[in-house]
Design an enzyme around this catalytic site. Structure first.
Site, mmCIF file in Angstrom:
data_model
loop_
_atom_site.group_PDB
_atom_site.id
_atom_site.type_symbol
_atom_site.label_atom_id
_atom_site.label_comp_id
_atom_site.label_asym_id
_atom_site.label_seq_id
_atom_site.Cartn_x
_atom_site.Cartn_y
_atom_site.Cartn_z
ATOM 1 N N LYS A 121 0.830 -1.209 0.000
ATOM 2 C CA LYS A 121 0.000 0.000 0.000
ATOM 3 C C LYS A 121 0.861 1.254 0.000
ATOM 4 C CE LYS A 121 -1.658 2.231 3.296
ATOM 5 N NZ LYS A 121 -1.522 3.578 3.947
ATOM 6 N N ASP A 139 -6.371 0.707 1.545
ATOM 7 C CA ASP A 139 -6.174 0.591 2.986
ATOM 8 C C ASP A 139 -7.425 -0.032 3.599
ATOM 9 O OD1 ASP A 139 -8.073 2.590 2.969
ATOM 10 O OD2 ASP A 139 -6.750 4.141 3.746
#
Length: 217
Positions: A121, A139
């Site tokens: 991420k 996320d």
């Protein structure tokens, strides 16, 4: 409403609600963005933006960061949480940038993910926001909301990312990532919407009557 129709509806509504989406983490270049994103793990962007001015006043380049001890960095970033691991990662990746990348943040996912403390991420955020490469960082908030909107089954964060990339054009991924985050904060927080209350959840499923239990990553 089919999944592709929901995707079109959501893209239009998010553009209406958030036509401009500033990057929430204060930074001036790829290196300071990388550090800020690393610090944002399990920490709010507001708190990160309160901490990074003090850190970057001491060290805003890899060359300057390696002159600090892990303990010095840890003390500065303590309010962000997880400071022992984050401080070690910050100093460690700064050394690697100098040794392997000429002091520059690499613009490849593989090289970024090889750095200490940098997961998929974080690497995706840096690739998109620092280098303009299409990426769709997912996320926990995006993972939850994508399930609410019926865009993924939520089997994993990896699955959610793949599903979203199939539904939206690559040139929109970075903006959508931020739009969904902003929407979640303002209208669809985890404790404020269970798939029944906010405008876009209702718009996707106007006849829904049962709350949604989103899968955790």
């Amino acid at each position: 409403m089919r999944k592709s129709e929901r995707a079109e509806y959501l893209a239009a509504e998010l553009d209406r609600l958030f036509p401009e989406v500033p990057i929430p983490l204060d930074h001036k270049d790829p290196y300071t963005l990388l550090i800020a994103v690393l610090l944002s793990a399990q920490c709010t962007d507001v708190r990160v933006n309160q901490v990074t001015p003090k850190l970057f006043a001491r060290a805003d380049t890899p060359e300057a960061m390696v002159t600090l001890s892990v303990e010095e960095v840890r003390e500065i970033i303590r309010p962000c949480g997880l400071s022992p691991a984050k401080s070690k990662a910050i100093v460690g990746l700064s050394h690697i940038l100098l040794e392997k990348h000429g002091g520059q943040v690499p613009n490849s996912m593989e090289a970024l993910e090889a750095l200490p403390g940098v997961g998929h991420k974080t690497a995706s955020v840096v690739m998109n926001q620092a280098f303009g490469v299409p990426a769709f960082p997912v996320d926990t908030h995006i993972h939850r909301i994508a399930q609410m909107w019926g865009l993924t089954d939520g089997a994993s964060v990896t699955r959610t990312e793949a599903d979203l990339k199939k539904l939206f054009p690559p040139e929109t991924w970075g903006k959508l990532h931020l739009q969904i985050i902003y929407y979640g904060r303002e209208y669809c927080p985890a404790r404020g919407c269970n798939g029944l209350r906010c405008e876009l959840c209702q718009g996707c499923y106007p006849g829904r009557r049962k709350p949604i239990q989103a899968r955790r990553p």
